[in-house]
Enzyme design. Structure first.
Site, short mmCIF file in Angstrom:
data_model
loop_
_atom_site.label_atom_id
_atom_site.label_comp_id
_atom_site.label_asym_id
_atom_site.label_seq_id
_atom_site.Cartn_x
_atom_site.Cartn_y
_atom_site.Cartn_z
N ALA A 197 0.92 -1.09 0.30
CA ALA A 197 0.37 0.26 -0.11
C ALA A 197 0.60 1.31 -0.46
O ALA A 197 1.95 0.97 0.75
CB ALA A 197 -0.76 -0.34 1.07
N LYS A 201 3.59 1.53 -6.25
CA LYS A 201 5.09 0.38 -7.10
C LYS A 201 4.68 -0.77 -7.73
O LYS A 201 4.75 -1.71 -8.76
CB LYS A 201 5.70 -0.18 -6.02
CG LYS A 201 6.77 1.31 -5.35
CD LYS A 201 7.62 0.75 -4.01
CE LYS A 201 8.51 1.75 -4.22
NZ LYS A 201 7.37 2.67 -3.28
N CYS A 349 12.77 4.60 1.82
CA CYS A 349 12.84 6.10 2.09
C CYS A 349 13.25 7.02 2.99
O CYS A 349 12.72 7.56 3.14
CB CYS A 349 10.96 6.31 1.40
SG CYS A 349 10.17 6.44 3.22
#
Length: 843
Positions: A197, A201, A349
């Site tokens: 989610a 991607k 990230c």
């Protein structure tokens, strides 16, 4: 308690998405509101007192300066970019029927118009990302705020909004597009997206597979029998994932809800007595193993500071320390589910080496020669990336730690040896302890003790060389770190793994049968000797040989859990080893999942036969055995879904192992129950859904109408047209002749005869309609109708321009030919005069 603790922690940090505090009206916390003007980023409280939004954090800057993420001379530029808003980026959905049209509209329309309106640095305000294939990803130097506020960009902003709502583009951060490109997916792969989610991607992976089709071919799940499993722990976030991916129109996708570190392997060996004849069922898999795994793990997220500046205020070093254990568990689970020869991409990230290089190093340490960290530096050469770090430090409670021996004893439950470059679990002789103190919950700095990893036996540092600044011995430079100021993006970390072989076998040294050891003391000893630093639940493979569950005695079944519901599980017949050896763990409920509708194979022959007869579905389309529903009452089924052969195999396996998979969504919605508003009865109760139409259209022989452009546009404009108002005579006759109920209207190309059989390819435009007593009604949303009208107008304009260009070229050619004829005539006159003169002279 451990499982519940992990669940709470994971949901606490990652269940809800963060507010974008750059955005007008968003709240940075419960007591403040945020507004933004065109000149500066301003924060306002409810009392209307204004003060600048803080984009600095002394702890953050000290931390990353010490870690040497960038060179000292780059630091000011690095921080300057982190404090700027993130430029907008988006990806053209290559599965869209109008993919090439949208790309041409960007290249020939918006790029040129923006270049004419802006000067200086803004002349390249819109450009394709140079490293993304086929100019399908785009970068705008304008932030989302500017796109909303600037009048000159209003038309471009409206285009972006409509295209995103329709599904023709995906708004996605540029660096977020990178991990799927390194996964190297093929059309016959089983793919797992472990933390999927909101689904960008996953959608990208589906697109990459779809692009592997032959040019012009249809998006058919039968062409390539791949399967993509998209998993996320949160049901609500999965709904967004389902919404994102349904635009792909694929029957090869399954969405599940599990904690990624406990994703079930669905091993059939424990259930062989229930299904002795697999060949009769046509089942070709006996457990879930994947060719590709995308492991984009939950992280502290400081790489997203440019789009979520509230992280400046919240950031502390404990965020990364607390997530290290969870990230390692998820990554090891992904490798355990990976086939030999398969590839896994680990990504975050975050810029924090404790969440990145430390996890990668520990994976290599545990897996040995079974796993290789790939060098992908030559792939996507236009993508600017930095090599991974080989040395870093750990910060805890304001103190820098260079080695595990520096960690105070009371902090060792939360600060693990795997966080350090060497991974060596060394302590002072006066500070030895059992190494297993993993307390539940978090400490005051955000360290998630619930995720601590069990450590192996401690070594007296007297027997080891002194370590000051640790340096990893693994080739971590093969990892890649993307930093903001290199290409004006966010930050990201990526590592690519190849599984070379199964994990090592643990067997008894004595005994001819080679049975797996299962005594507590032997297992503990073997784990220490052969699997140093193994976490609870990490996989220990049984190699290439299959271990028959029937051969294991009761004691073995207590100590070796291989059902995947709690412990990790590996490839082949890999068997997870529980930390609490000898204690039988309670299995998850194998019945119906609470709050999740069951997946039922739909085998109502009467309904299936009526659908096939009504639409004239060709027998070459494998309808039987590929339909599922989410309602056990056949008479109450509202939607019927279509699944590919590969997904069908997974569903059958899941049923045989007691429904270990918690399935939120599966397959492609193909048919929906439909009743007529005017009470008209039809011979088929189900209409074809918009999602299923592209897959089914080539196989329809009935209820199909061919409409010229004028009637097709009228349908899109007015949504309902009486038969008598149709312009085309053939269309009127055929509309009256077909049965009442759902039908498909296909746009007829110019100069195509109505009597010619419909030829369907990727350029065919069709919509679902409902034929009533006197009207033809469109069964497409108003937004889709608006977009389709715009696309048709663009195509007509392009064709008109091409026709005009051809006519101009033809006229120019004719003019040149005429000039040539005149010149030739003049030349002939001259030649004739010369010949006459010669004749006169001769005479």
């Amino acid at each position: 308690m451990g499982g519940r603790g992990r669940s709470r922690t994971q949901r606490k940090h990652f269940k809800q998405s963060r507010d974008n505090v750059w955005k007008h009206g968003s709240n940075s916390d419960a007591s403040s509101a945020v507004d933004v003007d065109n000149s500066a980023d301003i924060q306002t409280t409810k009392k209307d007192s204004w003060e600048p939004l803080k984009t600095q954090n002394a702890a953050f800057e000290d931390y990353y300066k010490e870690q040497e993420i960038v060179a000292p001379e780059e630091w000011d530029t690095f921080i300057e970019f982190l404090r700027k808003q993130l430029p907008a980026a988006f990806r053209i959905n290559s599965s869209s029927q109008f993919c090439l049209d949208i790309r041409s509209q960007l290249e020939d329309g918006f790029v040129k118009s923006l270049q004419s309106e802006f000067t200086g640095d803004e002349t390249e305000a819109l450009r394709p990302l140079p490293w993304y294939p086929e100019n399908l990803a785009w970068h705008s130097n304008f932030s989302r705020k500017q796109l909303r506020k600037t009048q000159t960009l209003e038309r471009f902003h409206e285009f972006l909004k409509l295209a995103h709502e329709i599904g023709n583009i995906t708004r996605q951060e540029a660096v977020s597009m990178v991990p799927p490109l390194f996964l190297d997916v093929h059309p016959d792969h089983f793919v797992l997206d472990m933390c999927a989610a909101p689904g960008s991607k996953t959608f990208q992976l589906l697109e990459i597979i779809h692009r592997a089709n032959e040019p012009g071919s249809l998006p058919s799940g039968m062409v390539f029998d791949y399967s993509v499993v998209a998993n996320d722990v949160d049901v609500q976030r999965s709904n967004l994932l389902i919404h994102q991916t349904k635009r792909m129109c694929t029957a090869n996708l399954m969405v599940t809800n599990h904690e990624a570190q406990d994703f079930p392997g669905c091993r059939l060996s424990k259930f062989l007595h229930k299904c002795s004849d697999l060949s009769a069922k046509g089942l070709i898999i006996d457990q879930l193993l994947f060719d590709r795994v995308l492991c984009d793990v939950p992280c502290s997220g400081d790489g997203t500071l440019r789009k979520a500046p509230d992280i400046w205020r919240k950031w502390n070093a404990g965020m990364g320390n607390g997530l290290h254990g969870l990230q390692l568990k998820i990554a090891m689970r992904g490798i355990a589910l990976l086939k030999v020869g398969g590839r896994m991409v680990y990504s975050t990230c975050s810029m924090n080496p404790v969440e990145n290089e430390a996890v990668v190093a520990e994976i290599l340490r545990r897996c040995g020669d079974s796993i290789e960290l790939l060098d992908v530096s030559s792939h996507l050469p236009q993508l600017v990336r930095r090599p991974g770090l080989k040395k870093w430090k750990v910060r805890d409670k304001g103190v820098w730690l260079s080695s595990y021996k520096d960690v105070p004893e009371h902090r060792r439950p939360g600060i693990l040896s795997s966080m350090f470059p060497s991974g060596r679990n060394i302590v002072d002789s006066s500070q030895k302890h059992d190494g297993h103190g993993a307390a539940e919950g978090e400490d005051g700095e955000g360290n998630m003790d619930a995720e601590c990893i069990a450590e192996p036996a401690m070594n007296d540092d007297a027997s080891l060389p002194e370590i000051n600044d640790e340096v990893s011995s693994f080739p971590l430079e093969r990892c890649m770190r993307i930093v903001p100021h290199d290409q004006n993006t966010g930050a990201f970390f990526i590592a690519v793994f190849l599984k070379c072989s199964p994990f090592p076998v643990i067997e008894k040294t004595g005994g001819a049968d080679g049975q797996m050891i299962h005594k507590k003391e032997d297992l503990s000893k073997a784990a220490k000797e052969n699997a140093s630093n193994l976490d609870e639940g990490e996989a220990i493979s049984a190699g290439d040989t299959e271990t028959d569950a029937g051969s294991l005695d009761n004691e073995t079944s207590k100590t070796l859990e291989d059902d995947g519901s709690e412990d990790q599980q590996g490839t082949g017949s890999e068997i997870a080893v529980s930390e609490k050896v000898g204690v039988k763990r309670k299995l998850q409920n194998q019945g119906k999942w609470k709050g999740i509708d069951p997946v039922i194979l739909f085998n109502d022959e009467a309904v299936i036969s009526s659908i096939k007869a009504f639409y004239g579905i060709n027998d070459s389309f494998p309808l039987h055995g590929h339909l599922v529903s989410r309602n056990s009452d056949t008479n109450s089924v509202k939607r019927i879904y279509y699944v590919s052969k590969s997904v069908k195999d997974v569903l059958e396996l899941n049923l045989l192992v007691g429904q270990q998979l918690k399935i939120a969504s599966v397959g492609l919605k193909m048919f929906e129950r439909q009743t007529s508003k005017d009470g008209t009865s039809t011979s088929c109760r189900f209409r074809i859904s918009s999602e299923g139409l592209p897959l089914l259209l080539p196989y329809l022989t009935k209820q199909v109408l061919l409409a010229p452009l004028v009637d097709f546009k009228h349908l899109l404009q007015y949504k309902s047209i009486k038969f008598g108002d149709l312009v085309d005579t053939d269309l009127k006759e055929k509309t009256s002749a077909i049965e009442l109920g759902c039908c498909v209207v296909v746009l007829k190309e110019a100069h195509t005869l109505s009597s010619v059989a419909i030829q369907v390819d990727s350029s065919t435009i069709a919509i679902g309609c409902w034929k009533g007593r006197s009207n033809l009604n469109v069964m497409v949303t108003s937004l889709d109708c608006t977009d389709l009208l715009e696309r048709l107008e663009k195509r007509m304009e392009a064709r008109s321009a091409q026709t005009s260009e051809v006519q101009n070229v033809g006229a120019k050619v004719d003019s040149n030919l005429n000039d040539t004829d005149v010149n030739e005539e003049g030349k002939n006159d001259v030649e004739m005069k010369e010949e006459t003169t010669v004749d006169m002279v001769a005479s």
